[in-house]
Design a protein around this motif. Structure first.
Motif, short mmCIF file in Angstrom:
data_model
loop_
_atom_site.label_atom_id
_atom_site.label_comp_id
_atom_site.label_asym_id
_atom_site.label_seq_id
_atom_site.Cartn_x
_atom_site.Cartn_y
_atom_site.Cartn_z
N SER A 1 11.42 -17.42 3.80
CA SER A 1 10.32 -17.78 2.91
C SER A 1 10.22 -16.76 1.77
O SER A 1 10.85 -16.91 0.73
N PHE A 2 9.48 -15.68 1.99
CA PHE A 2 9.30 -14.69 0.93
C PHE A 2 10.61 -14.01 0.54
O PHE A 2 10.76 -13.55 -0.59
N GLY A 3 11.55 -13.94 1.46
CA GLY A 3 12.85 -13.38 1.10
C GLY A 3 13.50 -14.16 -0.03
O GLY A 3 14.10 -13.58 -0.95
N LEU A 4 13.39 -15.48 0.03
CA LEU A 4 13.92 -16.34 -1.05
C LEU A 4 13.15 -16.10 -2.34
O LEU A 4 13.73 -16.12 -3.43
N PHE A 5 11.84 -15.90 -2.21
CA PHE A 5 11.00 -15.67 -3.38
C PHE A 5 11.40 -14.38 -4.10
O PHE A 5 11.59 -14.35 -5.32
N HIS B 1 14.64 -14.69 -5.87
CA HIS B 1 14.44 -15.40 -7.14
C HIS B 1 13.90 -14.47 -8.22
O HIS B 1 14.40 -14.47 -9.36
N LEU B 2 12.91 -13.67 -7.89
CA LEU B 2 12.35 -12.73 -8.86
C LEU B 2 13.43 -11.77 -9.38
O LEU B 2 13.48 -11.48 -10.58
N CYS B 3 14.27 -11.31 -8.48
CA CYS B 3 15.33 -10.37 -8.88
C CYS B 3 16.41 -11.05 -9.71
O CYS B 3 16.94 -10.45 -10.65
N GLU B 4 16.73 -12.26 -9.38
CA GLU B 4 17.80 -12.97 -10.10
C GLU B 4 17.34 -13.41 -11.50
O GLU B 4 18.10 -13.28 -12.46
N HIS C 1 7.01 -23.99 -0.58
CA HIS C 1 7.21 -23.57 -1.97
C HIS C 1 8.52 -22.77 -2.09
O HIS C 1 9.30 -22.99 -3.03
N CYS C 2 8.74 -21.86 -1.16
CA CYS C 2 9.94 -21.02 -1.22
C CYS C 2 11.21 -21.84 -1.03
O CYS C 2 12.19 -21.69 -1.78
N PHE D 1 8.68 -21.56 -7.07
CA PHE D 1 8.27 -20.15 -7.03
C PHE D 1 7.12 -19.83 -7.98
O PHE D 1 6.38 -18.87 -7.74
N GLU D 2 6.94 -20.64 -9.03
CA GLU D 2 5.83 -20.35 -9.94
C GLU D 2 4.48 -20.49 -9.24
O GLU D 2 3.51 -19.84 -9.64
N ASN D 3 4.42 -21.31 -8.20
CA ASN D 3 3.17 -21.43 -7.44
C ASN D 3 2.82 -20.14 -6.70
O ASN D 3 1.66 -19.91 -6.35
#
Length: 381
Positions: free
Chosen positions: A145-149, A152-155, A70-71, A76-78
């Protein structure tokens, strides 16, 4: 003016110092609700709960691979609108229109912004408790993985907030430089306790409380204790989410490193008052540690302890300006020991009394005025 305010937490809000104290400061004035993962009921507050997801140690390799996919695929919505969190929408809908949503974990920010899209007058305030894209930067698997997530949330979501709080100047500056988000530094101050500095113990009692983990260089506690002069004892009141690491730490501890059972959040300061020195042993192994100004620092101060710390930038600046302890010159156990032994018994006692002078200024009671002003300004009262 009284406002309807909801705090969103991706953990049990009553068991984390920063949100628990924010709730205590706001509930006396505003109509407050809390929506939190596995939420413990809170007196005077409407509390709503949603279930937890599996933690990393409970997930199967196949489940870990799905998250990583997913990441890496940008799905990311998942990871945001997970089944356990969907009831957040229902909880919010059951409340009268909210003037302010305070987000205590960035994973729930999309729910707050979704709500604001329906109720245009609602404001969204986020509390940036750390720099999320580098939360576990020492773990390559996490970064992939979560680092990319979190990136994304921050961007995508973070620039849409109406206001932001942050825990330190360094972390606040990083968010502005990387994402253009300005935040107000809001210190993690404990409630004021009517205590006095205790007489100096013999041997002198050093306390470290908090989490232990490899990324916090917690094995240094063992080396530090091994090299301590005989007139000091180190006490560790700690938790860990890595059972094997914690077991190894305890098994390898020398006799002058005493492990204590944790106490409740409300008991930390009065319990700590019996000690002499509060230890901050962190090395700048991660961005968040390099720029930390943690809860425990102000809890030590409130407990009327002398501060002993590695030369972390913001802690070092505070200690130097307020004359409430000593910092090592270098990031090494030996330098930390040299800083400790540079203090006479009279010096330690003087720093404890200086902490007593600072206790009211750096207490939650003084934060109340600040957070009330932030809320009123945000809502245009």
């Amino acid at each position: 003016m009284v406002a309807n305010i909801t705090i969103l937490c991706d953990f049990d809000a009553s068991k984390r110092p920063r949100p628990a104290r924010l709730i205590a400061m706001l509930k006396e004035i505003h109509t407050l609700s809390v929506i939190a993962k596995e939420c413990t009921p809170i007196a005077g507050v409407r509390s709503f709960s949603f279930p937890a997801l599996l933690t990393a140690k409970d997930r199967t390799p196949a489940q870990e691979q799905i998250i990583k996919a997913h990441c890496q695929n940008g799905a990311f919505e998942n990871l945001i609108f997970t089944p356990n969190r969907l009831c957040i929408r229902e909880h919010l809908s059951s409340l009268p229109p909210q003037q302010l949503l305070i987000v205590e974990d960035i994973t729930l920010l999309p729910f707050a912004l979704e709500y604001r899209a329906r109720y245009k007058e609602t404001k969204v305030l986020i509390d940036l408790r750390e720099y999320y894209p580098l939360e576990y930067e020492d773990n390559k698997e996490w970064l992939a993985s979560f680092g990319l997530f979190f990136q994304h949330l921050c961007e995508v979501y973070l620039p849409q907030v109406d206001g932001a709080l942050c825990v330190s100047e360094g972390i606040s500056r990083k968010y502005y430089e990387r994402f253009g988000v300005q935040s107000l530094v809001f210190l993690s101050l404990p409630p004021f306790f009517d205590l006095t500095p205790t007489p100096l113990s013999s041997p002198i009692k050093i306390l470290y409380h908090g989490f232990v983990s490899p990324d916090r260089s917690s094995t240094n506690l063992i080396e530090f204790a091994q090299k301590l002069p005989s007139d000091y004892t180190l006490y560790a009141m700690v938790l860990s989410n890595q059972p094997e690491f914690f077991r190894s730490l305890r098994e390898n501890a020398p006799g002058n490193l005493v492990f204590l059972p944790p106490v409740s959040l409300e008991e930390i300061v009065p319990f700590s008052n019996a000690f002499d020195i509060g230890l901050i042993p962190f090395f700048p192994t991660t961005f968040n540690l390099a720029h930390c100004l943690p809860n425990k620092f102000f809890e030590y101060l409130q407990a009327r302890l002398c501060i002993l710390s590695t030369p972390l930038s913001e802690i070092g600046q505070f200690v130097s300006q307020q004359h409430c302890g000593v910092c090592a010159r270098e990031f090494s156990v030996d330098s930390l020991l040299r800083a400790l032994t540079s203090l006479s018994r009279e010096d330690i006692l003087a720093h404890k009394h200086r902490a007593h002078e600072l206790a009211h200024t750096f207490s939650m009671e003084c934060n109340i005025t600040k957070i009330r002003h932030i809320v009123m300004e945000l809502l245009g009262f």
